[in-house]
Design a protein around this motif. Structure first.
Motif, PDB file in Angstrom:
ATOM      1  N   LEU A  41       0.821  -1.216   0.000  1.00  0.00           N
ATOM      2  CA  LEU A  41       0.000   0.000   0.000  1.00  0.00           C
ATOM      3  C   LEU A  41       0.854   1.264   0.000  1.00  0.00           C
ATOM      4  O   LEU A  41       0.378   2.335  -0.379  1.00  0.00           O
ATOM      5  CB  LEU A  41      -0.941   0.001   1.214  1.00  0.00           C
ATOM      6  CG  LEU A  41      -2.097  -1.003   1.138  1.00  0.00           C
ATOM      7  CD1 LEU A  41      -2.796  -1.095   2.495  1.00  0.00           C
ATOM      8  CD2 LEU A  41      -3.091  -0.636   0.041  1.00  0.00           C
ATOM      9  N   LYS A  42       2.096   1.131   0.410  1.00  0.00           N
ATOM     10  CA  LYS A  42       3.010   2.291   0.398  1.00  0.00           C
ATOM     11  C   LYS A  42       3.538   2.577  -1.003  1.00  0.00           C
ATOM     12  O   LYS A  42       4.053   3.657  -1.265  1.00  0.00           O
ATOM     13  CB  LYS A  42       4.200   2.039   1.330  1.00  0.00           C
ATOM     14  CG  LYS A  42       3.822   1.947   2.788  1.00  0.00           C
ATOM     15  CD  LYS A  42       5.049   1.557   3.616  1.00  0.00           C
ATOM     16  CE  LYS A  42       4.662   1.272   5.047  1.00  0.00           C
ATOM     17  NZ  LYS A  42       5.796   0.672   5.796  1.00  0.00           N
ATOM     18  N   GLY A  43       3.424   1.601  -1.894  1.00  0.00           N
ATOM     19  CA  GLY A  43       3.967   1.752  -3.232  1.00  0.00           C
ATOM     20  C   GLY A  43       2.889   2.079  -4.253  1.00  0.00           C
ATOM     21  O   GLY A  43       1.796   2.532  -3.903  1.00  0.00           O
ATOM     22  N   SER A  44       3.210   1.813  -5.527  1.00  0.00           N
ATOM     23  CA  SER A  44       2.265   2.160  -6.593  1.00  0.00           C
ATOM     24  C   SER A  44       1.980   0.975  -7.523  1.00  0.00           C
ATOM     25  O   SER A  44       1.419   1.154  -8.597  1.00  0.00           O
ATOM     26  CB  SER A  44       2.824   3.327  -7.411  1.00  0.00           C
ATOM     27  OG  SER A  44       4.093   2.978  -7.942  1.00  0.00           O
ATOM     28  N   ASP A  45       2.359  -0.227  -7.083  1.00  0.00           N
ATOM     29  CA  ASP A  45       2.142  -1.416  -7.912  1.00  0.00           C
ATOM     30  C   ASP A  45       0.759  -1.989  -7.627  1.00  0.00           C
ATOM     31  O   ASP A  45       0.563  -2.759  -6.682  1.00  0.00           O
ATOM     32  CB  ASP A  45       3.236  -2.455  -7.612  1.00  0.00           C
ATOM     33  CG  ASP A  45       3.175  -3.641  -8.568  1.00  0.00           C
ATOM     34  OD1 ASP A  45       2.101  -3.885  -9.167  1.00  0.00           O
ATOM     35  OD2 ASP A  45       4.194  -4.332  -8.702  1.00  0.00           O
ATOM     36  N   ARG A  46      -0.213  -1.578  -8.440  1.00  0.00           N
ATOM     37  CA  ARG A  46      -1.602  -1.969  -8.197  1.00  0.00           C
ATOM     38  C   ARG A  46      -1.789  -3.494  -8.272  1.00  0.00           C
ATOM     39  O   ARG A  46      -2.530  -4.074  -7.487  1.00  0.00           O
ATOM     40  CB  ARG A  46      -2.521  -1.261  -9.187  1.00  0.00           C
ATOM     41  CG  ARG A  46      -3.986  -1.454  -8.878  1.00  0.00           C
ATOM     42  CD  ARG A  46      -4.842  -0.416  -9.581  1.00  0.00           C
ATOM     43  NE  ARG A  46      -6.234  -0.596  -9.252  1.00  0.00           N
ATOM     44  CZ  ARG A  46      -6.798  -0.095  -8.163  1.00  0.00           C
ATOM     45  NH1 ARG A  46      -6.095   0.610  -7.328  1.00  0.00           N
ATOM     46  NH2 ARG A  46      -8.074  -0.310  -7.912  1.00  0.00           N
TER      47      ARG A  46
END
Ligand SMILES: [Zn+2]
Length: 95
Positions: A41-46
């Motif tokens: 959730l901290k990243g951007s890899d959906r």
């Protein structure tokens, strides 16, 4: 697919292994998966985030299976179209 159908599918897939691992071990796996979801959730890899959500619901279903809890019944008896605390929809609780 409904919640009880997903839980039954998980039972067919993993019940024997989950039962052998036991409640404590399975709970630890669920906690690990929740931690992994938090990291995604901290990243951007959906796509990776979706997979972690899948793991969390899968391990939740596994834990429910080995404790004999019907997830759908439990969830809907507590969250039946209204907040269990304030009885409103949408929730009107003050945080
Ligand atoms: Zn509320």
């Amino acid at each position: 697919m409904q919640i009880h159908e997903f839980q039954e599918m998980m039972k067919q897939l993993y019940f024997t292994r989950d039962s052998a691992r036991g409640v404590d071990g399975t709970f630890k796996w669920l906690v690990d998966e929740i931690v992994e979801l938090g990291e995604e959730l901290k990243g951007s890899d959906r796509e990776a985030t979706e997979k972690e959500f899948a793991d969390v619901i899968a391990w939740t279903a596994s834990l429910a299976n080995i404790t004999g809890i019907n997830l759908e019944k439990a969830a809907l008896s507590k969250y039946n179209h209204k907040c269990p605390k304030c009885q409103q929809s949408p929730c009107d609780c003050k945080f």
